[in-house]
Design an enzyme around this catalytic site. Sequence first.
Site, PDB file in Angstrom:
ATOM      1  N   ARG A  92      11.163 -17.555 -44.441  1.00 54.14           N
ATOM      2  CA  ARG A  92      10.747 -18.299 -43.229  1.00 54.14           C
ATOM      3  C   ARG A  92      10.631 -17.395 -42.001  1.00 54.14           C
ATOM      4  NH1 ARG A  92      14.408 -21.895 -45.660  1.00 54.14           N
ATOM      5  NH2 ARG A  92      13.284 -23.578 -46.696  1.00 54.14           N
ATOM      6  N   LYS A 115      -1.561 -12.898 -34.004  1.00 50.17           N
ATOM      7  CA  LYS A 115      -2.358 -13.678 -34.962  1.00 50.17           C
ATOM      8  C   LYS A 115      -2.294 -12.986 -36.315  1.00 50.17           C
ATOM      9  CE  LYS A 115      -5.813 -16.087 -32.205  1.00 50.17           C
ATOM     10  NZ  LYS A 115      -7.255 -16.217 -31.907  1.00 50.17           N
ATOM     11  N   GLU A 131     -15.290  -4.504 -29.083  1.00 50.01           N
ATOM     12  CA  GLU A 131     -14.141  -5.264 -28.562  1.00 50.01           C
ATOM     13  C   GLU A 131     -13.598  -4.621 -27.282  1.00 50.01           C
ATOM     14  OE1 GLU A 131     -13.097  -8.194 -29.513  1.00 50.01           O
ATOM     15  OE2 GLU A 131     -13.544  -8.431 -31.658  1.00 50.01           O
ATOM     16  N   LYS A 168      -5.034  -7.670 -23.064  1.00 53.92           N
ATOM     17  CA  LYS A 168      -4.772  -8.674 -24.095  1.00 53.92           C
ATOM     18  C   LYS A 168      -3.353  -9.231 -23.964  1.00 53.92           C
ATOM     19  CE  LYS A 168      -5.292 -10.157 -28.717  1.00 53.92           C
ATOM     20  NZ  LYS A 168      -5.688  -9.957 -30.078  1.00 53.92           N
ATOM     21  N   GLU A 195      -3.663 -20.313 -27.752  1.00 53.61           N
ATOM     22  CA  GLU A 195      -5.111 -20.461 -27.538  1.00 53.61           C
ATOM     23  C   GLU A 195      -5.503 -21.875 -27.114  1.00 53.61           C
ATOM     24  OE1 GLU A 195      -7.333 -18.155 -30.451  1.00 53.61           O
ATOM     25  OE2 GLU A 195      -9.094 -19.368 -30.041  1.00 53.61           O
ATOM     26  N   ARG A 244      -6.407 -17.993 -23.621  1.00 50.41           N
ATOM     27  CA  ARG A 244      -6.652 -17.104 -24.769  1.00 50.41           C
ATOM     28  C   ARG A 244      -8.054 -17.288 -25.338  1.00 50.41           C
ATOM     29  NH1 ARG A 244      -2.413 -15.104 -29.449  1.00 50.41           N
ATOM     30  NH2 ARG A 244      -3.849 -13.626 -30.378  1.00 50.41           N
ATOM     31  N   ASN A 276     -12.426 -14.876 -26.907  1.00 52.42           N
ATOM     32  CA  ASN A 276     -13.549 -15.125 -27.817  1.00 52.42           C
ATOM     33  C   ASN A 276     -14.894 -14.842 -27.161  1.00 52.42           C
ATOM     34  OD1 ASN A 276     -11.804 -15.961 -29.847  1.00 52.42           O
ATOM     35  ND2 ASN A 276     -11.745 -18.057 -29.049  1.00 52.42           N
ATOM     36  N   HIS A 296     -17.992 -14.046 -29.137  1.00 55.57           N
ATOM     37  CA  HIS A 296     -17.691 -14.344 -30.535  1.00 55.57           C
ATOM     38  C   HIS A 296     -18.455 -15.542 -31.092  1.00 55.57           C
ATOM     39  CE1 HIS A 296     -14.603 -11.346 -30.099  1.00 55.57           C
ATOM     40  NE2 HIS A 296     -14.180 -11.524 -31.333  1.00 55.57           N
ATOM     41  N   HIS A 306     -20.033 -14.274 -34.190  1.00 54.50           N
ATOM     42  CA  HIS A 306     -19.623 -14.711 -35.537  1.00 54.50           C
ATOM     43  C   HIS A 306     -20.818 -15.218 -36.324  1.00 54.50           C
ATOM     44  CE1 HIS A 306     -15.060 -15.423 -34.728  1.00 54.50           C
ATOM     45  NE2 HIS A 306     -15.280 -14.253 -35.283  1.00 54.50           N
ATOM     46  N   HIS A 332     -18.037  -6.186 -37.324  1.00 55.97           N
ATOM     47  CA  HIS A 332     -17.583  -7.245 -36.412  1.00 55.97           C
ATOM     48  C   HIS A 332     -17.832  -6.855 -34.948  1.00 55.97           C
ATOM     49  CE1 HIS A 332     -15.108 -10.457 -34.790  1.00 55.97           C
ATOM     50  NE2 HIS A 332     -14.445  -9.557 -34.080  1.00 55.97           N
TER      51      HIS A 332
HETATM   52  N1  GLY Z   1      -8.792 -11.586 -31.221  1.00 55.03           N
HETATM   53  C1  GLY Z   1      -8.648 -12.725 -30.378  1.00 55.03           C
HETATM   54  C2  GLY Z   1      -7.238 -13.178 -30.233  1.00 55.03           C
HETATM   55  O1  GLY Z   1      -6.321 -12.502 -30.659  1.00 55.03           O
HETATM   56  O2  GLY Z   1      -7.017 -14.233 -29.693  1.00 55.03           O
END
Ligand code: GLY
Length: 311
Positions: free
Chosen positions: A76, A98, A140, A181, A191, A195, A199, A202, A206, A218
């Site tokens: 966990r 993430k 990026e 970031k 997000e 956050r 994007n 994106h 995407h 990417h």
């Molecule tokens: N790569 C976008 C984020 O980490 O929210």
Amino acid sequence: APLYAERVEASLLAAGLEVAPRVTFAAGEEHKTLATLGSILDALAACELTRDDAVVALGGGVTGDMAGLAAALYLRGIRVIQVPASLLAMVDSSVGGKTAVDLPAGKNLVGAFWQPSLVVADVATLSTVPADLFRDSCGEVIKHAVLADASLLDELCERPLSLEGAGERLADVVARNVTIKRDVVSADERERGLRQTLNLGHTIGHAIEAASDFSLGHGSCVAAGLCMIARASAARGWCSPETAASIERCVAAHGLPTGSDLPAETLMDYVAHDKKRHGDGVNVVVPIEVGRCEVRRVDLDELRNLVELGR
Ligand code: GLY
């Protein structure tokens, strides 16, 4: 692993830590699967790791995503230390917690927010990153500059980022990207608001990536998506034509694509399946000026208009 794992292990041993047997897997997004995740979890269990232990994720974004998710799930949750060895992982995926694997239905569909205890980014490792991959990752970096650092965009325009003789400069650029970031993620880890601005580029990016069957990198797709949404924003009067032009100049200076020839309808098919869609609407991030962007909720018709305007 072949390049740096022995040195990392020697360094951990020299610090008086115990090092469990290394777990490696074949490189590439196609291996970012539940099956690989399962084999990592089996290996953690075979080593009888406890909650006092930590996973060290050495590699690029795929490694960080999968090792981070394994750490989030095993017992966990045990600690994870990210050691990114690609530009993309240093400026983006290793920061912010993430973690995920892909499903046949789409990328990053199974994951968790699991913050690393530590991120160690040694820019010396970038000397072994292939030039094409390095250039791709600049997409990026440019995105972060457009989001929050106008002086970085100017610097990148004047002197595009490259691997040659760039140790100190790379460390400075990576640190500025991490700061941008970190500030965003600290304010909105899950997000729900701010956050989402990460994007930028994106939504269309995407779609270009998926429509090209992932043959385009990417970062290149994000760069193209960034230029398209900037041109559309200028056409709508949300930003000035000069803002859009300076973004395009910077992208072009890095040898990245400033747009896509794909028909708007093709791109819209992919946008409609994007996991970040909300009901009938999509949240798109639009530049207002370099260093300031906003999230706008648009319906699919307006998004089609923006794609047309961006092309
Ligand atoms: N790569 C976008 C984020 O980490 O929210």
